[in-house]
Design an enzyme around this catalytic site. Structure first.
Site, PDB file in Angstrom:
ATOM      1  N   HIS A  68     -11.370   0.711  -5.187  1.00 30.14           N
ATOM      2  CA  HIS A  68     -11.640   1.892  -6.013  1.00 30.14           C
ATOM      3  C   HIS A  68     -12.916   2.559  -5.482  1.00 30.14           C
ATOM      4  O   HIS A  68     -14.003   2.015  -5.631  1.00 30.14           O
ATOM      5  CB  HIS A  68     -11.807   1.455  -7.465  1.00 30.14           C
ATOM      6  CG  HIS A  68     -11.815   2.591  -8.448  1.00 30.14           C
ATOM      7  ND1 HIS A  68     -12.111   3.883  -8.096  1.00 30.14           N
ATOM      8  CD2 HIS A  68     -11.550   2.622  -9.783  1.00 30.14           C
ATOM      9  CE1 HIS A  68     -12.042   4.658  -9.172  1.00 30.14           C
ATOM     10  NE2 HIS A  68     -11.700   3.911 -10.207  1.00 30.14           N
ATOM     11  N   GLU A 106      -1.507   4.255 -18.320  1.00 29.93           N
ATOM     12  CA  GLU A 106      -1.005   5.236 -17.359  1.00 29.93           C
ATOM     13  C   GLU A 106       0.521   5.211 -17.306  1.00 29.93           C
ATOM     14  O   GLU A 106       1.177   6.267 -17.288  1.00 29.93           O
ATOM     15  CB  GLU A 106      -1.602   4.957 -15.967  1.00 29.93           C
ATOM     16  CG  GLU A 106      -1.187   5.981 -14.922  1.00 29.93           C
ATOM     17  CD  GLU A 106      -1.997   5.877 -13.629  1.00 29.93           C
ATOM     18  OE1 GLU A 106      -2.729   4.882 -13.447  1.00 29.93           O
ATOM     19  OE2 GLU A 106      -1.896   6.807 -12.809  1.00 29.93           O
TER      20      GLU A 106
END
Lengths: 403, 85
Positions: free
Chosen positions: A331, A305
């Protein structure tokens, strides 16, 4: 093309039971990850998660509702109640026909499946409750929101793993922009913290046993969370005409597929999606002040990322801020982008950038300003929210401060 | 079947090659086994030997289980078998 604004927000997650408490926890850098309290925890090797503690379904729903509402549906309805109440909308007549629901989830009614598989396999029962199917189905949450608020327009559920709620919100945005709907209730929900759900994740061996430390050199995996985030997306003129308070404008969206690997992330795919969202929003990259990262805390995601952000933004990558709030709420898989959008709203409205907590050691492969450990006060005009799912399905949303 | 023979069989099946092409000094990488293949091989080893292998895919080098070669895996399996017997 119509402009799209956000006029309501709601949530329940490990950091708080509403938007205000969640955003204040994010601003304080508080960690909502704790020891899990679930059945058969002694048989799990990973025992932490962003679990919502002290939650009693009977405090919110009656007996008949509980028979039909899985935990993920309950979370959705609580978040939707807060969002729609903030927006101040009532739905009847034409207003109903042009309002819909698009929500993300990955596991749907996984707790219901887990409980009932136990009943038939482990306990050897030959009969289950008559409503198990409508309780476990992935579209149950979207349907119950539509029924509760009389929303008769386009409604459906999106299941793209960790990108589900960003994809859902992207669809809501696209539908209002095109004129297909005036109001969309959107976001996502997840309730996977049950023995079977957790056991499946253990198999992948990507979960941390101690903490979610995105971008930190000593990160050792992701941490599961649960909860929901729900928003009211509304056509701008419609919101203006009724004098609604506008929380932010949704200005761009992009979705792409890596077409390469079922679990490994792709720098090229992530970069293409981020660039696509900027192009869709007609934003110059230098306008972006903050990115809410996908930032899972796995070795693979975070470096990929960061490399994608560096590629798209060039020199500006060193000036913008990028943080992962998964370090605090865990998450939420199919609900994660929705809860993370709250950090984006806080950045735009309050000028507070949520930190990446648990950050201990710089990683040369994640050499960006990850807002380590403490929130920062900074005015930003444009923010992005990244989501990159297993299966190589990516979704990035761009928001602008309003006015 | 001894540990080395069984580990070799598991790795050969994962790499989709003949058992004779796997040697003790082979590395998983040289056999074309990627990170997901490693996780799958470890699962197969756990099932075959009825042991629990400490392994985090985020940082294989930080795990107690040394996967740098077939020989190191065999040694690690023998150690775990003794410890978990």
């Amino acid at each position: 093309m119509h402009r799209v604004v956000i006029t309501g927000a709601g949530t329940i997650n490990a950091l708080g039971n509403d938007v205000a408490s969640t955003q204040s926890a994010m601003a304080e850098g508080r960690c909502g990850i704790t020891q899990l309290d679930i059945r058969d925890i002694d048989r799990l090797s990973v025992k932490i998660g962003g679990q919502i503690h002290g939650y009693e379904e009977a405090d919110h729903f009656n007996r008949q509702e509980i028979a039909l509402y899985d935990r993920f549906t309950q979370f959705t309805l609580l978040a939707a109640r807060e969002a729609i109440s903030q927006a101040g909308l009532k739905f009847s007549g034409d207003e109903s026909d042009s309002a819909g629901v698009v929500l993300g989830t990955s596991g749907g009614g996984l707790n219901t499946q887990d409980d009932n598989y136990r009943a038939v396999y482990e306990e050897g029962k030959n009969r289950v409750h008559p409503f198990i199917v409508p309780k476990l189905m992935n579209n149950a949450a979207a349907s119950h929101v539509s029924m509760e608020y009389n929303l008769r327009g386009p409604s459906f559920t999106v299941a793209t793993a960790c990108a589900s709620s960003n994809h859902a919100m992207g669809q809501a945005f696209a539908m209002i922009r095109s004129g297909m709907a005036k109001t969309m209730i959107t976001g996502g929900s997840e309730a996977m913290l049950c023995f079977g759900g957790f056991k499946a994740w253990e198999g992948l061996r990507v979960m941390s046993k101690d903490a979610c430390r995105p971008f930190s050199a000593n990160r050792n995996g992701m941490v599961q969370g649960e909860g929901a985030g729900v928003f009211v997306f509304e056509e701008y003129e419609h919101a203006k005409a009724r004098g609604a308070e506008i929380l932010a404008e949704v200005v761009g969206y992009s979705m792409t597929s890596d077409a390469s690997d079922i679990v490994m992330p792709s720098k090229a795919g992530a970069a293409r999606t981020i660039a696509g969202a900027l192009r869709d929003a007609r934003i110059d990259p230098t306008e972006v002040g903050y990115i809410n990262a996908h930032g899972t805390g796995t070795a693979a995601n975070d470096k990929t990322e960061c490399a994608a952000v560096a590629q798209v933004f060039g020199a500006h990558a060193d000036k913008l801020m990028i943080s992962s709030t998964k370090s605090m709420h865990g998450h939420l898989i199919g609900g994660t982008g929705a809860v993370e959008l709250l950090a984006c709203l806080m950045a735009l409205r309050d000028g507070i950038i949520a930190p990446t907590i648990g950050y201990e050691e710089p990683d040369p492969e994640c050499a960006l300003d990850v807002v380590p450990n403490e929130a920062r006060e900074c005015q930003v005009e444009v923010v992005l929210s990244n989501a990159f799912a297993f299966g190589g399905l990516n979704a990035v949303i761009a928001l602008r401060k309003f006015p | 079947m001894n540990t080395a023979a069984k580990v070799t069989e598991i790795i050969a099946e994962q790499a989709m090659i003949d058992v004779s092409d796997v040697t003790l000094d082979s590395t998983l990488e040289s056999l074309g086994i990627d990170s997901m293949g490693v996780v799958e091989s470890i699962f197969a080893i756990e099932e075959a030997f009825d042991i629990s292998v400490p392994f985090n895919a985020n940082d294989p080098s930080d795990s107690d289980f040394d996967i740098s070669s077939v020989a190191s895996i065999v040694a690690a399996v023998d150690k775990l078998k003794a410890e978990q017997a």
